[in-house]
Design an enzyme around this catalytic site. Structure first.
Site, PDB file in Angstrom:
ATOM      1  N   LYS A 155      16.153 -44.562  39.453  1.00 58.67           N
ATOM      2  CA  LYS A 155      15.983 -43.631  38.334  1.00 58.67           C
ATOM      3  C   LYS A 155      14.517 -43.460  37.947  1.00 58.67           C
ATOM      4  CE  LYS A 155      20.561 -44.376  36.193  1.00 58.67           C
ATOM      5  NZ  LYS A 155      21.233 -44.757  34.921  1.00 58.67           N
TER       6      LYS A 155
ATOM      7  N   TYR B  31      26.543 -35.839  36.270  1.00 57.27           N
ATOM      8  CA  TYR B  31      27.116 -36.764  35.275  1.00 57.27           C
ATOM      9  C   TYR B  31      28.270 -36.141  34.493  1.00 57.27           C
ATOM     10  CZ  TYR B  31      23.798 -40.739  35.476  1.00 57.27           C
ATOM     11  OH  TYR B  31      23.094 -41.867  35.824  1.00 57.27           O
TER      12      TYR B  31
ATOM     13  N   PHE C 178      25.974 -39.777  24.443  1.00 55.48           N
ATOM     14  CA  PHE C 178      24.667 -39.927  25.103  1.00 55.48           C
ATOM     15  C   PHE C 178      24.469 -38.950  26.261  1.00 55.48           C
ATOM     16  CE2 PHE C 178      27.589 -43.158  26.863  1.00 55.48           C
ATOM     17  CZ  PHE C 178      27.556 -42.854  28.223  1.00 55.48           C
TER      18      PHE C 178
ATOM     19  N   ARG D 210      27.311 -52.385  43.206  1.00 57.92           N
ATOM     20  CA  ARG D 210      27.521 -52.588  41.763  1.00 57.92           C
ATOM     21  C   ARG D 210      27.130 -54.016  41.373  1.00 57.92           C
ATOM     22  NH1 ARG D 210      28.218 -48.112  38.542  1.00 57.92           N
ATOM     23  NH2 ARG D 210      28.717 -49.711  37.016  1.00 57.92           N
TER      24      ARG D 210
ATOM     25  N   THR E 198      25.543 -52.339  33.131  1.00 62.64           N
ATOM     26  CA  THR E 198      24.894 -51.108  32.652  1.00 62.64           C
ATOM     27  C   THR E 198      23.767 -51.413  31.672  1.00 62.64           C
ATOM     28  OG1 THR E 198      27.026 -49.997  32.880  1.00 62.64           O
ATOM     29  CG2 THR E 198      25.350 -48.876  31.557  1.00 62.64           C
TER      30      THR E 198
ATOM     31  N   ARG F  52      19.027 -54.608  37.536  1.00 57.53           N
ATOM     32  CA  ARG F  52      18.873 -54.178  36.140  1.00 57.53           C
ATOM     33  C   ARG F  52      18.322 -55.301  35.265  1.00 57.53           C
ATOM     34  NH1 ARG F  52      24.340 -50.452  35.798  1.00 57.53           N
ATOM     35  NH2 ARG F  52      23.308 -48.434  36.124  1.00 57.53           N
TER      36      ARG F  52
ATOM     37  N   ASN G 225      17.810 -47.873  32.839  1.00 58.18           N
ATOM     38  CA  ASN G 225      18.290 -49.077  33.520  1.00 58.18           C
ATOM     39  C   ASN G 225      18.054 -49.053  35.026  1.00 58.18           C
ATOM     40  OD1 ASN G 225      20.238 -47.230  34.181  1.00 58.18           O
ATOM     41  ND2 ASN G 225      21.915 -48.276  33.136  1.00 58.18           N
TER      42      ASN G 225
ATOM     43  N   HIS H 228      21.217 -46.198  39.621  1.00 59.20           N
ATOM     44  CA  HIS H 228      22.596 -45.700  39.545  1.00 59.20           C
ATOM     45  C   HIS H 228      23.316 -46.145  40.811  1.00 59.20           C
ATOM     46  CE1 HIS H 228      26.073 -42.995  39.301  1.00 59.20           C
ATOM     47  NE2 HIS H 228      25.885 -42.830  40.597  1.00 59.20           N
TER      48      HIS H 228
ATOM     49  N   GLU I  40      29.515 -38.104  45.321  1.00 60.20           N
ATOM     50  CA  GLU I  40      28.088 -38.209  44.971  1.00 60.20           C
ATOM     51  C   GLU I  40      27.194 -38.067  46.205  1.00 60.20           C
ATOM     52  OE1 GLU I  40      27.664 -41.806  42.665  1.00 60.20           O
ATOM     53  OE2 GLU I  40      28.700 -40.930  40.942  1.00 60.20           O
TER      54      GLU I  40
HETATM   55  P1  IDP Z   1      26.776 -47.224  35.139  1.00 59.59           P
HETATM   56  O1  IDP Z   1      25.457 -46.542  35.423  1.00 59.59           O
HETATM   57  O2  IDP Z   1      26.619 -48.711  35.046  1.00 59.59           O
HETATM   58  O3  IDP Z   1      27.874 -46.804  36.062  1.00 59.59           O
HETATM   59  P2  IDP Z   1      28.058 -45.527  33.137  1.00 59.59           P
HETATM   60  O4  IDP Z   1      28.984 -46.008  32.093  1.00 59.59           O
HETATM   61  O5  IDP Z   1      28.610 -44.751  34.289  1.00 59.59           O
HETATM   62  O6  IDP Z   1      27.207 -46.793  33.650  1.00 59.59           O
HETATM   63  O7  IDP Z   1      26.970 -44.639  32.403  1.00 59.59           O
HETATM   64  C1  IDP Z   1      26.081 -43.840  33.134  1.00 59.59           C
HETATM   65  C2  IDP Z   1      24.701 -44.027  32.580  1.00 59.59           C
HETATM   66  O8  IDP Z   1      24.686 -43.546  31.238  1.00 59.59           O
HETATM   67  C3  IDP Z   1      24.234 -45.483  32.469  1.00 59.59           C
HETATM   68  O9  IDP Z   1      23.653 -45.979  33.654  1.00 59.59           O
HETATM   69  C4  IDP Z   1      23.233 -45.407  31.359  1.00 59.59           C
HETATM   70  O10 IDP Z   1      21.972 -44.974  31.853  1.00 59.59           O
HETATM   71  C5  IDP Z   1      23.804 -44.339  30.471  1.00 59.59           C
HETATM   72  N1  IDP Z   1      24.563 -44.935  29.357  1.00 59.59           N
HETATM   73  C6  IDP Z   1      25.768 -45.557  29.436  1.00 59.59           C
HETATM   74  N2  IDP Z   1      26.169 -45.987  28.226  1.00 59.59           N
HETATM   75  C7  IDP Z   1      25.191 -45.618  27.365  1.00 59.59           C
HETATM   76  C8  IDP Z   1      25.023 -45.764  25.945  1.00 59.59           C
HETATM   77  O11 IDP Z   1      25.862 -46.339  25.244  1.00 59.59           O
HETATM   78  N3  IDP Z   1      23.872 -45.251  25.422  1.00 59.59           N
HETATM   79  C9  IDP Z   1      22.938 -44.632  26.171  1.00 59.59           C
HETATM   80  N4  IDP Z   1      23.051 -44.464  27.503  1.00 59.59           N
HETATM   81  C10 IDP Z   1      24.167 -44.947  28.093  1.00 59.59           C
HETATM   82 MG    MG Z   2      28.785 -44.965  36.318  1.00 52.61          MG
END
Ligand code: IDP
Ligand code: MG
Length: 136
Positions: free
Chosen positions: A12, A52, A60, A88, A94, A105, A115, A118, A129
């Protein structure tokens, strides 16, 4: 039984901006992932919104899409036995604050939004994807 899989990984903007892409790629290759394809690109906000789309109802979503399109990213097809789950695991939770020691991360993540990486969350989503970024 062998279960060779492909998954999509994105380095990212926060990580590319800090020049961490080479170090992150080395983590993957040292863990036995083959980087089948990779490219450094910058996507538009509408493209990020499409990528997304599963998160479109989340509070968010707008910030997330603005962020992913805010600077260069490195997108990669990673291949390995059970690649989706293995990626993962090496990514970590996350929220970097909750990520385990030794994960990407934990090591590089700045915050829940910045973070660093992805990774596809299922084999089906990995196919979608990969096709999104590597249609050819
Ligand atoms: P992941 O990347 O671990 O799969 P997801 O739940 O798919 O997590 O969320 C996608 C992305 O959205 C996360 O990597 C993070 O950058 C962002 N994100 C997820 N939850 C939050 C939140 O509560 N606040 C702000 N950004 C979030
Ligand atoms: Mg995800």
């Amino acid at each position: 039984m062998s279960n060779l899989e492909q998954t999509l990984s994105i380095i990212k903007p926060d990580a590319v901006e800090r020049n961490l892409d080479r170090e992150i790629k080395e983590i993957f290759t040292h863990k036995g992932f083959n980087i089948v394809k990779e490219k450094k690109i910058q996507i538009t906000k509408p493209e990020a919104e499409q990528f997304y789309k599963v998160h479109e109802t989340k509070p968010f979503y707008n910030d997330l899409c603005a962020y992913l399109s805010s600077g260069p990213i490195v997108v990669m097809i990673l291949e390995k036995e059970n690649a989706v789950l293995a990626n993962r695991e090496i990514m970590g939770a996350t929220n970097p604050k909750e990520a385990k020691e030794g994960t990407i991360r934990k090591k590089f993540g700045i915050s829940i939004d910045k973070n660093s990486v992805h990774g596809s969350d299922s084999v089906d989503n990995a196919k979608i994807e990969i096709n999104f970024f590597f249609k050819d």
